[in-house]
Design a protein around this motif. Sequence first.
Motif, PDB file in Angstrom:
ATOM      1  N   SER A 197     -24.063  -4.821  41.712  1.00 33.20           N
ATOM      2  CA  SER A 197     -25.271  -4.201  41.144  1.00 33.20           C
ATOM      3  C   SER A 197     -25.260  -4.271  39.616  1.00 33.20           C
ATOM      4  O   SER A 197     -26.313  -4.199  38.993  1.00 33.20           O
ATOM      5  CB  SER A 197     -25.438  -2.765  41.627  1.00 33.20           C
ATOM      6  OG  SER A 197     -24.272  -2.050  41.388  1.00 33.20           O
ATOM      7  N   TYR A 198     -24.101  -4.421  39.001  1.00 33.53           N
ATOM      8  CA  TYR A 198     -24.050  -4.609  37.535  1.00 33.53           C
ATOM      9  C   TYR A 198     -24.133  -6.091  37.157  1.00 33.53           C
ATOM     10  O   TYR A 198     -24.234  -6.427  35.981  1.00 33.53           O
ATOM     11  CB  TYR A 198     -22.747  -4.056  36.949  1.00 33.53           C
ATOM     12  CG  TYR A 198     -22.572  -2.560  37.037  1.00 33.53           C
ATOM     13  CD1 TYR A 198     -23.658  -1.688  36.982  1.00 33.53           C
ATOM     14  CD2 TYR A 198     -21.294  -2.012  37.148  1.00 33.53           C
ATOM     15  CE1 TYR A 198     -23.472  -0.311  37.053  1.00 33.53           C
ATOM     16  CE2 TYR A 198     -21.099  -0.637  37.219  1.00 33.53           C
ATOM     17  CZ  TYR A 198     -22.193   0.213  37.176  1.00 33.53           C
ATOM     18  OH  TYR A 198     -22.002   1.562  37.241  1.00 33.53           O
ATOM     19  N   GLY A 199     -23.986  -6.975  38.143  1.00 34.46           N
ATOM     20  CA  GLY A 199     -24.005  -8.413  37.852  1.00 34.46           C
ATOM     21  C   GLY A 199     -22.781  -8.855  37.045  1.00 34.46           C
ATOM     22  O   GLY A 199     -22.810  -9.863  36.339  1.00 34.46           O
ATOM     23  N   ASN A 200     -21.692  -8.107  37.137  1.00 31.46           N
ATOM     24  CA  ASN A 200     -20.504  -8.423  36.331  1.00 31.46           C
ATOM     25  C   ASN A 200     -19.333  -8.899  37.188  1.00 31.46           C
ATOM     26  O   ASN A 200     -18.179  -8.844  36.780  1.00 31.46           O
ATOM     27  CB  ASN A 200     -20.094  -7.192  35.523  1.00 31.46           C
ATOM     28  CG  ASN A 200     -19.654  -6.046  36.431  1.00 31.46           C
ATOM     29  OD1 ASN A 200     -19.644  -6.168  37.652  1.00 31.46           O
ATOM     30  ND2 ASN A 200     -19.285  -4.926  35.829  1.00 31.46           N
ATOM     31  N   GLU A 201     -19.634  -9.317  38.419  1.00 28.24           N
ATOM     32  CA  GLU A 201     -18.559  -9.624  39.360  1.00 28.24           C
ATOM     33  C   GLU A 201     -18.078 -11.076  39.240  1.00 28.24           C
ATOM     34  O   GLU A 201     -18.811 -11.942  38.761  1.00 28.24           O
ATOM     35  CB  GLU A 201     -19.014  -9.346  40.802  1.00 28.24           C
ATOM     36  CG  GLU A 201     -19.875 -10.418  41.458  1.00 28.24           C
ATOM     37  CD  GLU A 201     -21.341 -10.359  41.098  1.00 28.24           C
ATOM     38  OE1 GLU A 201     -21.700  -9.696  40.106  1.00 28.24           O
ATOM     39  OE2 GLU A 201     -22.134 -11.022  41.807  1.00 28.24           O
ATOM     40  N   ILE A 202     -16.864 -11.279  39.721  1.00 29.61           N
ATOM     41  CA  ILE A 202     -16.355 -12.646  39.886  1.00 29.61           C
ATOM     42  C   ILE A 202     -16.276 -12.880  41.389  1.00 29.61           C
ATOM     43  O   ILE A 202     -15.528 -12.178  42.089  1.00 29.61           O
ATOM     44  CB  ILE A 202     -14.963 -12.814  39.254  1.00 29.61           C
ATOM     45  CG1 ILE A 202     -15.026 -12.463  37.768  1.00 29.61           C
ATOM     46  CG2 ILE A 202     -14.437 -14.237  39.462  1.00 29.61           C
ATOM     47  CD1 ILE A 202     -13.699 -12.599  37.055  1.00 29.61           C
ATOM     48  N   PRO A 203     -17.071 -13.828  41.926  1.00 29.47           N
ATOM     49  CA  PRO A 203     -17.041 -14.013  43.383  1.00 29.47           C
ATOM     50  C   PRO A 203     -15.648 -14.422  43.862  1.00 29.47           C
ATOM     51  O   PRO A 203     -14.951 -15.190  43.185  1.00 29.47           O
ATOM     52  CB  PRO A 203     -18.037 -15.161  43.616  1.00 29.47           C
ATOM     53  CG  PRO A 203     -18.875 -15.213  42.390  1.00 29.47           C
ATOM     54  CD  PRO A 203     -18.013 -14.726  41.262  1.00 29.47           C
ATOM     55  N   PHE A 204     -15.280 -13.896  45.000  1.00 30.79           N
ATOM     56  CA  PHE A 204     -13.988 -14.259  45.582  1.00 30.79           C
ATOM     57  C   PHE A 204     -13.986 -15.755  45.933  1.00 30.79           C
ATOM     58  O   PHE A 204     -12.943 -16.392  45.953  1.00 30.79           O
ATOM     59  CB  PHE A 204     -13.756 -13.394  46.822  1.00 30.79           C
ATOM     60  CG  PHE A 204     -12.420 -13.582  47.469  1.00 30.79           C
ATOM     61  CD1 PHE A 204     -11.261 -13.609  46.719  1.00 30.79           C
ATOM     62  CD2 PHE A 204     -12.306 -13.712  48.846  1.00 30.79           C
ATOM     63  CE1 PHE A 204     -10.018 -13.782  47.314  1.00 30.79           C
ATOM     64  CE2 PHE A 204     -11.079 -13.882  49.454  1.00 30.79           C
ATOM     65  CZ  PHE A 204      -9.941 -13.914  48.683  1.00 30.79           C
TER      66      PHE A 204
END
Length: 324
Positions: A197-204
């Motif tokens: 939801s923050y758009g700050n993720e690193i996809p697995f």
Amino acid sequence: MTKGRIFSGMQPSGKFHLGNYFGALENWVRLQHEYECYFSIVDLHALTSSYEDTKKLPENIQNMALDWLSGGLDPEKNIIFVQSHVKEHAELHLLLSMITPLGWLERVPTYKDKLQQLGQLNTYGFLGYPVLMTADILLYKADTVPVGEDQLPHLELAREMVRRFNNMYTDIFPEPQARLSQAKLLPGIDGRKMSKSYGNEIPFAASPDELRAKVRLMVTDPQRVKKTDCGNPDVCTVFAFHKIFNSGEVAEIDAQCRSASIGCVDCKKRLAEHMVTALADNHARRQALENNPGRIKEILVYGAERARTVAAATMAEVRDAMHL
Ligand code: SF4
């Protein structure tokens, strides 16, 4: 010595990011060497809160299985299956719901909190969530459940239900014990909690190049404007990642950052290569599975068959105990 038995599940709610991996899956991968493990994609649990639009469930289940297998869960060593493929979960849930006082469920802290946040969850299924969770565990007579602190009230409730069942009918079930998991907390690339939801993720599922690109975007010490400025690794997101992916060089990087003898660009490059190496096996397993589309289905069918054998035996005992 007989191994203890674990049951644990996750709701299929979209693709993993690295925070999810370090938050739970990495721990499961370790546990599979110590316990006999039942790992379930708990799609019925997903329905307790997201029941209106279920079209994405098959895709989410497929993605979750892909994430688990890529992360290193071994489908031979563990029983990996989809909860709704073993109908005994629903049956035991129903029978346990008959003996569960309403007050026990209403006092579960997560129930009250969530109900306040999302009023539309005022359904029977949502209230009964801990009963379904208890049925999941008891069906396999799991003696251990890996949980975070916030899930301890659920497990306490499961133990109360075991005592009630065993006293009322026949002593069938062991009281499951908590195994508190120590999850590694990984921030998002902007330093906040990692969250889609923050758009700050690193996809697995990120490829090596995607990992490098994400690392380039990470925020560093905001006070370090020029390369000649001394930095403070304690406030730097890149450094938080070094601690997890490059623990052997943490002291060196700490000193180099504080004395301005390494620049942030080089520091990020070092991190990115360590991440690529650390995640290389996951990446290779993912590619192999993506090249063999039928394999995941086979694994889930095989897992459900093995789970069903144990679940059916337990249900035979339960029906006998309850004179059904
Ligand atoms: Fe962060 Fe490394 Fe830059 Fe220091 S040198 S601020 S640890 S990226």
